[in-house]
Design a protein around this motif. Sequence first.
Motif, PDB file in Angstrom:
ATOM      1  N   GLN A 398       2.457   4.320  -2.168  1.00 14.33           N
ATOM      2  CA  GLN A 398       1.955   4.868  -0.909  1.00 14.33           C
ATOM      3  C   GLN A 398       0.498   5.299  -1.036  1.00 14.33           C
ATOM      4  O   GLN A 398      -0.307   5.081  -0.120  1.00 14.33           O
ATOM      5  CB  GLN A 398       2.829   6.036  -0.452  1.00 14.33           C
ATOM      6  CG  GLN A 398       4.197   5.609   0.069  1.00 14.33           C
ATOM      7  CD  GLN A 398       4.978   6.761   0.677  1.00 14.33           C
ATOM      8  OE1 GLN A 398       4.741   7.923   0.341  1.00 14.33           O
ATOM      9  NE2 GLN A 398       5.908   6.448   1.577  1.00 14.33           N
ATOM     10  N   GLN A 399       0.159   5.916  -2.157  1.00 13.15           N
ATOM     11  CA  GLN A 399      -1.233   6.318  -2.367  1.00 13.15           C
ATOM     12  C   GLN A 399      -2.140   5.098  -2.483  1.00 13.15           C
ATOM     13  O   GLN A 399      -3.251   5.083  -1.946  1.00 13.15           O
ATOM     14  CB  GLN A 399      -1.350   7.177  -3.629  1.00 13.15           C
ATOM     15  CG  GLN A 399      -0.762   8.566  -3.499  1.00 13.15           C
ATOM     16  CD  GLN A 399      -0.840   9.323  -4.824  1.00 13.15           C
ATOM     17  OE1 GLN A 399       0.130   9.418  -5.561  1.00 13.15           O
ATOM     18  NE2 GLN A 399      -2.016   9.850  -5.112  1.00 13.15           N
ATOM     19  N   ALA A 400      -1.675   4.074  -3.196  1.00 12.54           N
ATOM     20  CA  ALA A 400      -2.462   2.846  -3.330  1.00 12.54           C
ATOM     21  C   ALA A 400      -2.694   2.209  -1.964  1.00 12.54           C
ATOM     22  O   ALA A 400      -3.807   1.760  -1.646  1.00 12.54           O
ATOM     23  CB  ALA A 400      -1.748   1.865  -4.255  1.00 12.54           C
ATOM     24  N   ASN A 418      -7.736  -7.070  -0.060  1.00 15.47           N
ATOM     25  CA  ASN A 418      -6.618  -7.681   0.658  1.00 15.47           C
ATOM     26  C   ASN A 418      -5.564  -8.210  -0.297  1.00 15.47           C
ATOM     27  O   ASN A 418      -4.360  -8.089  -0.039  1.00 15.47           O
ATOM     28  CB  ASN A 418      -7.142  -8.810   1.553  1.00 15.47           C
ATOM     29  CG  ASN A 418      -7.736  -8.295   2.853  1.00 15.47           C
ATOM     30  OD1 ASN A 418      -7.017  -7.853   3.740  1.00 15.47           O
ATOM     31  ND2 ASN A 418      -9.059  -8.335   2.962  1.00 15.47           N
ATOM     32  N   ASP A 419      -5.999  -8.782  -1.411  1.00 10.79           N
ATOM     33  CA  ASP A 419      -5.040  -9.290  -2.386  1.00 10.79           C
ATOM     34  C   ASP A 419      -4.244  -8.146  -3.017  1.00 10.79           C
ATOM     35  O   ASP A 419      -3.022  -8.248  -3.195  1.00 10.79           O
ATOM     36  CB  ASP A 419      -5.774 -10.086  -3.468  1.00 10.79           C
ATOM     37  CG  ASP A 419      -4.811 -10.740  -4.442  1.00 10.79           C
ATOM     38  OD1 ASP A 419      -4.161 -11.724  -4.060  1.00 10.79           O
ATOM     39  OD2 ASP A 419      -4.688 -10.251  -5.583  1.00 10.79           O
ATOM     40  N   LEU A 420      -4.923  -7.050  -3.353  1.00  9.73           N
ATOM     41  CA  LEU A 420      -4.237  -5.890  -3.919  1.00  9.73           C
ATOM     42  C   LEU A 420      -3.238  -5.286  -2.926  1.00  9.73           C
ATOM     43  O   LEU A 420      -2.128  -4.900  -3.299  1.00  9.73           O
ATOM     44  CB  LEU A 420      -5.249  -4.829  -4.335  1.00  9.73           C
ATOM     45  CG  LEU A 420      -5.875  -4.951  -5.725  1.00  9.73           C
ATOM     46  CD1 LEU A 420      -6.972  -3.921  -5.895  1.00  9.73           C
ATOM     47  CD2 LEU A 420      -4.823  -4.784  -6.813  1.00  9.73           C
ATOM     48  N   LEU A 421      -3.641  -5.215  -1.669  1.00  7.65           N
ATOM     49  CA  LEU A 421      -2.755  -4.652  -0.655  1.00  7.65           C
ATOM     50  C   LEU A 421      -1.504  -5.522  -0.487  1.00  7.65           C
ATOM     51  O   LEU A 421      -0.402  -5.009  -0.263  1.00  7.65           O
ATOM     52  CB  LEU A 421      -3.490  -4.501   0.672  1.00  7.65           C
ATOM     53  CG  LEU A 421      -2.767  -3.716   1.770  1.00  7.65           C
ATOM     54  CD1 LEU A 421      -2.364  -2.324   1.298  1.00  7.65           C
ATOM     55  CD2 LEU A 421      -3.644  -3.615   3.016  1.00  7.65           C
ATOM     56  N   THR A 422      -1.665  -6.839  -0.606  1.00  9.64           N
ATOM     57  CA  THR A 422      -0.510  -7.732  -0.575  1.00  9.64           C
ATOM     58  C   THR A 422       0.463  -7.385  -1.695  1.00  9.64           C
ATOM     59  O   THR A 422       1.685  -7.329  -1.499  1.00  9.64           O
ATOM     60  CB  THR A 422      -0.962  -9.202  -0.708  1.00  9.64           C
ATOM     61  OG1 THR A 422      -1.884  -9.517   0.339  1.00  9.64           O
ATOM     62  CG2 THR A 422       0.228 -10.154  -0.631  1.00  9.64           C
ATOM     63  N   ALA A 427       5.461  -4.829  -3.719  1.00 12.46           N
ATOM     64  CA  ALA A 427       6.143  -3.861  -4.579  1.00 12.46           C
ATOM     65  C   ALA A 427       6.993  -2.899  -3.762  1.00 12.46           C
ATOM     66  O   ALA A 427       8.053  -2.444  -4.214  1.00 12.46           O
ATOM     67  CB  ALA A 427       5.119  -3.091  -5.408  1.00 12.46           C
ATOM     68  N   GLN A 428       6.552  -2.592  -2.549  1.00 14.60           N
ATOM     69  CA  GLN A 428       7.307  -1.695  -1.665  1.00 14.60           C
ATOM     70  C   GLN A 428       8.438  -2.418  -0.933  1.00 14.60           C
ATOM     71  O   GLN A 428       9.215  -1.775  -0.232  1.00 14.60           O
ATOM     72  CB  GLN A 428       6.365  -1.083  -0.618  1.00 14.60           C
ATOM     73  CG  GLN A 428       5.360  -0.096  -1.182  1.00 14.60           C
ATOM     74  CD  GLN A 428       4.403   0.388  -0.110  1.00 14.60           C
ATOM     75  OE1 GLN A 428       3.838  -0.405   0.643  1.00 14.60           O
ATOM     76  NE2 GLN A 428       4.218   1.689  -0.021  1.00 14.60           N
ATOM     77  N   LYS A 429       8.486  -3.744  -1.104  1.00 10.46           N
ATOM     78  CA  LYS A 429       9.452  -4.575  -0.384  1.00 10.46           C
ATOM     79  C   LYS A 429       9.276  -4.478   1.139  1.00 10.46           C
ATOM     80  O   LYS A 429      10.233  -4.605   1.907  1.00 10.46           O
ATOM     81  CB  LYS A 429      10.893  -4.229  -0.785  1.00 10.46           C
ATOM     82  CG  LYS A 429      11.191  -4.517  -2.252  1.00 10.46           C
ATOM     83  CD  LYS A 429      12.634  -4.295  -2.589  1.00 10.46           C
ATOM     84  CE  LYS A 429      13.017  -4.779  -3.987  1.00 10.46           C
ATOM     85  NZ  LYS A 429      12.000  -4.830  -4.983  1.00 10.46           N
ATOM     86  N   ASN A 430       8.042  -4.245   1.537  1.00 13.74           N
ATOM     87  CA  ASN A 430       7.687  -4.252   2.959  1.00 13.74           C
ATOM     88  C   ASN A 430       7.252  -5.672   3.299  1.00 13.74           C
ATOM     89  O   ASN A 430       6.064  -6.000   3.312  1.00 13.74           O
ATOM     90  CB  ASN A 430       6.562  -3.255   3.227  1.00 13.74           C
ATOM     91  CG  ASN A 430       6.227  -3.121   4.697  1.00 13.74           C
ATOM     92  OD1 ASN A 430       6.593  -3.969   5.512  1.00 13.74           O
ATOM     93  ND2 ASN A 430       5.501  -2.072   5.051  1.00 13.74           N
ATOM     94  N   MET A 431       8.248  -6.526   3.567  1.00  9.72           N
ATOM     95  CA  MET A 431       7.970  -7.958   3.675  1.00  9.72           C
ATOM     96  C   MET A 431       7.147  -8.311   4.907  1.00  9.72           C
ATOM     97  O   MET A 431       6.353  -9.258   4.877  1.00  9.72           O
ATOM     98  CB  MET A 431       9.276  -8.741   3.667  1.00  9.72           C
ATOM     99  CG  MET A 431      10.142  -8.475   2.435  1.00  9.72           C
ATOM    100  SD  MET A 431       9.194  -8.632   0.877  1.00  9.72           S
ATOM    101  CE  MET A 431       8.872 -10.382   0.846  1.00  9.72           C
TER     102      MET A 431
END
Length: 494
Positions: A398-400, A418-422, A427-431
Amino acid sequence: MQNNNLSKTTSLITTALLTVFLSSPFGYAQQDSKNKLPEIGAAGSSVLSIDKERQIGDAMMRHLRASQPIIHDPILTEYINDLGNRMVRHAQDVNYNFEFFLINNKEINAFAFFGGHIGVHSGLITTATTESELASVLAHEISHVTQRHLARKMEASSRNQPLTMAGMISGVLLALVNPTVGMAALSTTMAASQQAGINYTRGNEKEADRVGIQLLANSGFNPMGAPNFFAKLSEKYRYTSKPPAMLLTHPMPESRIAEARVRAQNFGAPQIAPSLSFELAKTRIQARYQSTPKDNIRLYLAKLDKQQYSYQAVAQYGLAIAYFENKQYSQAQEILEQLRTQERNNLFYIDVLTDTYIQLEQFDAALAMLAEVEKLMPKNQVVALNYANALLSAKKYQQAEQVLQDFLLIDKNNYLANDLLTQVYQAQKNMAMMHATKAEVLALLGAYPRAIDELQTGYNFANEKGNEKPLIKKRIKARIIQLQEQEEKLKRLN
């Protein structure tokens, strides 16, 4: 932050670019009809608007991201943009922001194209002896842009047969990036005299020399950096069959070098201390992108032993990177922590030390260091991207996510962010958001159809029964329309 092996796509917008260029003369963005250049006039501005240059430049930049080994390295990106923009601030008639970027290529080359985009090959930086020499090349390219040289040349070419322009299109961008290959591609469709249409005239080069040297001096660099660097290149490759890319597109006869030297001498030759940032950037390229880690360890150990360095810290920094690349993380950590005692907020050190802490799973140390620096440099790309990467590695998703979303508000086209946010959303399984953000990465590569497919997939996840997310669905639908409009805008340029 380590340069990740990011996935790339070969699905480009070549067809759309071809449509654009078949109907548009080429040009360098910078000056509008108010610009006064008595030697050449205001050609180019009447048929190629600044807005059209921006659109074409943006499309070409997306093409390059997908097709060339661009160095997505926040500290090097920040360095080259800081250096270039120090001179842009002293340039005349700047109509939009310049973007400087690096290509991982040992060739000595630099090039500029529409919309103020200036590419620099890593080999040029490692070849330059001083920061003024490197700055002189950037000043020269900036001057080609501000004087609209290529726009004028291509406007003249557009008056020829349409097929000549059509044959020229496919090789122009390649010729900018790799003149040897690009010229060969162009020669299959054009006569030699017509092929020369993409080159600058002697008058263009002299004007870029004049404007560039003045820009160099006005920006606080040594103007002798220009004739010194080009003379060095000319002499080094005088008797070779394969001159560097830069000499193919910027020929350097003795008379031109002599004229540039006289012009630079008129400004004087100020004594400028070696630039630590330049030396660190040069060393970072050598240690991270050239040779092998073991060879680099031997190289920098020898430099330290023989005291062959402008700054001891630079050789130590190179050794630390070489140790890191060789997975000797503890040795890298020891050197980098020592360097930080000398200059605590030096981002070159902080960047590699963050990677080292992550590899050693010392996440608390990395996060504490970055939280401290973030207070001093909020929204700095090196700090923000390293901080997000450390948070992601520490599973503080969440912090990231928050760090990256805040950063993207000021730099929405940052490829790494954008790549990091993907990765964070995955990782959060927010597909739904993972696919939506992956679409942004693809859009930055110019792969609009694939980006729209990703958005549609994200929409489907947001629309799943029992998991409906109305706000996300609205955002995704709006973004699909925006990307469709961007694609159509390219086609409408004809």
